[in-house]
Design an enzyme around this catalytic site. Structure first.
Site, PDB file in Angstrom:
ATOM      1  N   THR A  17      49.868 -35.996  53.024  1.00 53.04           N
ATOM      2  CA  THR A  17      49.760 -35.606  54.441  1.00 53.04           C
ATOM      3  C   THR A  17      50.798 -36.733  55.167  1.00 53.04           C
ATOM      4  OG1 THR A  17      47.552 -34.955  54.201  1.00 53.04           O
ATOM      5  CG2 THR A  17      48.151 -36.196  56.331  1.00 53.04           C
ATOM      6  N   ASP A  97      44.232 -37.342  48.725  1.00 56.01           N
ATOM      7  CA  ASP A  97      43.013 -36.692  47.678  1.00 56.01           C
ATOM      8  C   ASP A  97      43.179 -37.234  46.366  1.00 56.01           C
ATOM      9  OD1 ASP A  97      42.625 -35.091  49.992  1.00 56.01           O
ATOM     10  OD2 ASP A  97      43.324 -33.244  49.098  1.00 56.01           O
TER      11      ASP A  97
HETATM   12  N1  ASP Z   1      45.631 -32.766  50.749  1.00 56.24           N
HETATM   13  C1  ASP Z   1      46.554 -34.039  51.384  1.00 56.24           C
HETATM   14  C2  ASP Z   1      46.996 -34.502  49.945  1.00 56.24           C
HETATM   15  O1  ASP Z   1      46.309 -34.977  49.106  1.00 56.24           O
HETATM   16  C3  ASP Z   1      45.452 -34.854  51.818  1.00 56.24           C
HETATM   17  C4  ASP Z   1      46.093 -36.098  52.292  1.00 56.24           C
HETATM   18  O2  ASP Z   1      47.261 -36.617  51.845  1.00 56.24           O
HETATM   19  O3  ASP Z   1      45.581 -36.957  53.123  1.00 56.24           O
HETATM   20  O4  ASP Z   1      48.232 -34.382  49.560  1.00 56.24           O
END
Ligand code: ASP
Length: 329
Positions: A17, A97
């Site tokens: 993210t 994650d």
């Molecule tokens: N789904 C994303 C990831 O882990 C969530 C994040 O980065 O906050 O890449």
């Protein structure tokens, strides 16, 4: 300070993210890993004043798609660059994650005292008040700080510094999403200054015995999650398909009589079973008599116990030796 007086810090991008791109202002429905590491670096005002930055892209994915190949590439690259006298430290940008898994894997496999700091963000780069630039700024400041030397792999998130062993994601959306529960953080970082109050006591980095230089694949370890009416056949399936199994039990590593009986049937195969808990906090003590191939995951959560068992199995199949490893790391 002129550029030549600055410490060199390598920033290894893996996506997440923090590199997410979506509809302007929105915090959901974005694409993780849409920006490359150079764009991330240039997007943070003042970052280049903290250190002489070298960006490298290791991957650019949602961290749910991180693989053991990415882990092996990351750890080898850090080990290679850490030999260079001109490099002071490392930052890894990562999705939140699975950030705690990559952090723990690196904590056990990088062979350097130099700071290795992992960070990410809960809001994509295109959101209103994204948290990524601030986390990256603090991560670079920490990686360039002599105070972070020899402390194992560190995670920086929302002003706090965590040990890779104990850090866990605890919220699906809050910006302050990480904690180390009972153990607390190692310290704080305010602007560019780290303040340490605790240090990890478990083995890590240069004291770790795991050397993956010759490995292209890691042993296979699955996690079976216990719940009411959990089917013993799923436990059997996962055990049979793996070199070792993690059970995420209830409470102090408990499970139904049906699961317990099925687990006991596996003693004849000898492959290790590590019992952890689906509860965030506390230790699994196994004070009931357990089969000879069963051991406790101590305070590690299931996904971290999986990493330690994978690494332990690169060294030994002996259950007592694996038990010793779980007590030391
Ligand atoms: N789904 C994303 C990831 O882990 C969530 C994040 O980065 O906050 O890449």
């Amino acid at each position: 300070m002129s550029k030549k007086d600055l410490q060199k810090v390598v920033i290894l991008g893996t996506g997440g993210t923090i590199a997410g791109v979506g509809e302007p202002g929105m915090t959901t429905g974005y694409f993780s890993g849409g920006m490359d590491i150079e764009a991330l670096i240039t997007g943070v005002p003042g970052l280049k004043d903290l250190a002489w930055l070298i960006g490298e892209q290791i991957a650019n994915v949602n961290s749910d798609d991180i693989t053991q190949e990415d882990w092996l590439r990351l750890t080898r690259r850090i080990n290679e660059l850490a030999q260079r006298d001109d490099i002071a430290g490392f930052v890894i940008t990562h999705g939140t994650d699975t950030l705690e898994e990559t952090a723990f894997f690196l904590n056990l496999t990088v062979k350097t005292k130099k700071p290795v700091v992992i960070t990410g963000a809960m809001r994509p780069a295109t959101a209103l008040s994204p948290d990524g630039p601030f986390n990256l700024y603090q991560a670079v400041a920490l990686a360039a700080s002599p105070k972070a030397v020899g402390k194992g792999v560190l995670a920086v998130f929302s002003d706090a510094i965590y040990s890779a062993r104990d850090v866990q994601k605890g919220s699906t959306f809050h910006v302050d999403a990480f904690s180390s529960d009972d153990f607390g953080c190692l310290g704080y970082i305010r602007d560019t200054k780290p303040y340490f109050y605790n240090a990890p006591v478990k083995k890590h980095t240069i004291d770790s015995e795991f050397d993956l230089s010759d490995f292209t694949e890691l042993p296979k370890v699955a996690i079976s999650y216990f719940h009411v009416d959990a089917d013993p056949e799923t436990l059997r399936f996962q055990y049979m398909k793996s070199d070792g199994l993690i059970i995420a039990g209830a409470g102090n590593g408990e499970m139904s009589l049906k699961w317990e009986q099925e687990m006991r049937n596996f003693e004849q195969f000898g492959k290790p079973i590590v019992i952890t808990s689906r509860i965030h906090d506390g230790i699994v003590t196994l004070h009931r008599p357990v089969p000879s191939n069963v051991l406790s995951g101590d305070t590690l959560n299931p996904q971290k116990a999986r990493i330690l068992l994978m690494l332990a199995l690169t060294k030994t199949n002996d259950i007592q030796s694996i038990r010793d490893i779980f007590e030391s790391y």
